[in-house]
Design a protein around this motif. Structure first.
Motif: not given
Ligand code: ADP
Length: 498
Positions: A14-16, A19, A265, A267, A310, A314, A410-411, A415
């Motif tokens: 992923g971007t951040t 996994r 949802y 990055t 998301g 961050q 998504g992350g 929420n």
């Molecule tokens: P990616 O695959 O793009 O790296 P993820 O699906 O892992 O992203 O999601 C991570 C993103 O979700 C981050 O930008 C983080 O700020 C956001 N995030 C994680 N938990 C929460 C939450 N409880 N509420 C809002 N945003 C969240």
């Protein structure tokens, strides 16, 4: 540990974070490992990753996922790879040494080039690739590397260099430099790939000045690519699935039928709808993209892309320091109860669908003496939901079809408040997948289909994925009014063009 279970290892770069998740044949995660890596911001609007960190964190998590659960390479039927898309790497075919850091999809350094190309070739490019000319895609990033990194132009012409998106970089390294491949879904995000003919396109290569010899060969998404040679802990496992992260999530959400849609949802936020075996063109500035190819059957999707989803949370954590972790935004915003007139347009990387303006910049409006962390946090969550509402609006107009409910993952979909705001704005139920890691699951499914872990998508579709439902709790009029107010703030953000 000896066993006869059919396990599939998903690598999700992923971007951040990187996994790895090991799935069994019921699609249940058996073990998991995750490592964050550095985001490098050398200049305003530039975003880079260190290719070595991408590789080390990804391989590190794969080995850990296996070993922590007591498995070894011989227990694993296949590896499926999914990745942040469009991010661009070039490396030396002999030494494996990258010529520079990876230029990340969010990077805007090529906005000027894209503005020029859009004027003269925008329509041709849209017809051939399904994409809007924007720095988001790989083509202008490759051009930038060719023009700005000393020696790259000559070495590329001489056939010494290889280009790849992140999937290609990982597979090249996992196979000891033997396989230089990408799949159709990733190729369709480069802006060099003709999605109607499913091949690299000489006219596009000419427009961006990209020599054909640096390109990988293109394979189906579910396909036996080759066996891992490095590292030893993974040696011998076949790599059998490849898909860009959003397409993998569409597959993982089992959006196998025409019309099925999901929203992720992470990055950024990405809404994709399966449109079947014909590429559907959009009248509302959605992208047309390859969803996946299994055997000879290629399926397409319409996509709405939001660059900062998301990631805005961050930013609250890392740049403003008003929360200590992403999860803290929910109690903070709940306590505030509303944004109290504040609108937050997080156009940190320009705006994607439906505006496609790389020069837009972020803003926060409606501040009063009463505005505090809570209202800003609330407005940030609303920003994620407003942007996704605009994507759904475009998609419904394009497909002339009501989307009855939205499947999400998504992350940031963890929420609950965000999901409730989303259901309110969309006026349809939002249904969160029980598996939050649908991207990884999709990659595992694609790999498992090529290696007889699953024999058909029908087999995969057995079993329930739908988890919690969020029903709309405000009126349609109220939702429409909120969205209009949001659009006013967006117009300001567009006027802020640099
Ligand atoms: P990616 O695959 O793009 O790296 P993820 O699906 O892992 O992203 O999601 C991570 C993103 O979700 C981050 O930008 C983080 O700020 C956001 N995030 C994680 N938990 C929460 C939450 N409880 N509420 C809002 N945003 C969240």
């Amino acid at each position: 540990m000896a066993n006869n279970r059919k396990l599939v290892l998903a690598m999700d770069q992923g971007t951040t974070s990187s996994r790895s998740i090991l799935f069994d044949e019921t699609g249940t995660a058996v073990s998991k490992s995750q490592k964050e890596f550095r985001q490098i911001f050398p200049k305003s609007g530039w975003v880079e990753h260190d290719p070595r960190e991408i590789l080390e964190t990804q391989i590190g998590t794969a080995v850990e996922a296996l070993e922590s659960a007591g498995f070894s390479a011989s227990d694993v039927s296949a590896i499926g790879i999914t990745n942040q898309r469009e991010t661009t790497l070039i490396w030396d075919r002999n030494t494996g040494e990258p010529v520079s850091n990876a230029i990340v999809w969010q990077d805007r350094r090529t906005a000027d080039v894209c503005a020029r190309v859009r004027k003269s070739h925008g329509e041709t490019i849209r017809k051939k690739t399904g994409l809007e000319v924007d720095p988001y895609f790989s083509a202008s990033k490759i051009s930038w590397l060719i023009e700005n990194v000393p020696g790259v132009r000559e070495r590329a012409k001489a056939g010494e260099l290889a280009f790849g998106t992140v999937d290609t970089w990982l597979i090249w390294n996992l196979t000891g430099g033997e396989k230089h491949v990408t799949d159709v879904s990733n190729a369709s995000r480069t802006m060099l790939f003709n999605i109607n003919k499913l091949e690299w396109d000489d006219e596009l290569l000419g427009i961006f000045g990209v020599p054909r010899q640096i390109l990988p060969s293109v394979v189906p998404s579910s396909h036996l690519v080759g066996e891992v040679s490095e590292p030893e802990a993974l040696r011998g496992i076949p790599v059998a699935g490849i898909a860009g992260d959003q397409q993998a999530a569409l597959f993982g959400q089992r959006c196998f039928a025409e019309g099925d849609a999901k929203s992720t949802y992470g990055t950024g936020c990405f809404l994709l709808q399966n449109t079947g075996t014909e590429p559907a063109s959009s009248k509302h500035r959605l992208l047309t993209t390859v969803a996946w190819q299994i055997g000879d059957r290629c399926e397409y999707a319409l996509e709405g892309s939001v660059f900062i989803g998301g990631a805005v949370i961050q930013w609250l954590r890392d740049s403003l320091g008003i929360i200590g972790s992403a999860a803290e935004v929910e109690p903070l915003a709940r306590k505030a109860g509303s944004s109290d007139g504040v609108f937050f347009v997080p156009a940190f990387a320009g705006l994607g669908t439906p505006y496609w303006d790389p020069t837009a910049r972020g803003l926060i409006t409606g501040l009063t003496r009463g505005t505090g962390r809570g209202q800003i946090g609330y407005a940030a969550l609303e920003a994620i939901a407003f942007q996704t509402a605009e994507l759904l609006e475009a998609m419904q107009k394009d497909s002339h079809r009501e989307i009855p409910e939205l499947r999400v993952d998504g992350g940031a979909s963890k929420n609950d408040l965000l999901m409730q705001i989303q259901a309110d704005l969309l006026q349809i139920p939002v249904v969160r997948s029980t598996v939050t890691e649908t991207t990884s699951l999709g990659a595992a499914y694609l790999a498992g289909l090529a290696t007889a872990v699953w024999d058909s998508t029908d087999k995969i579709a057995e079993g329930e994925l739908s988890g919690e439902r969020f029903e709309p709790s405000i009126s349609g009029d109220e939702a429409a009014e909120r969205i209009e107010e949001w659009k006013r703030a967006v117009r300001l953000s567009l006027g802020w063009a640099v």
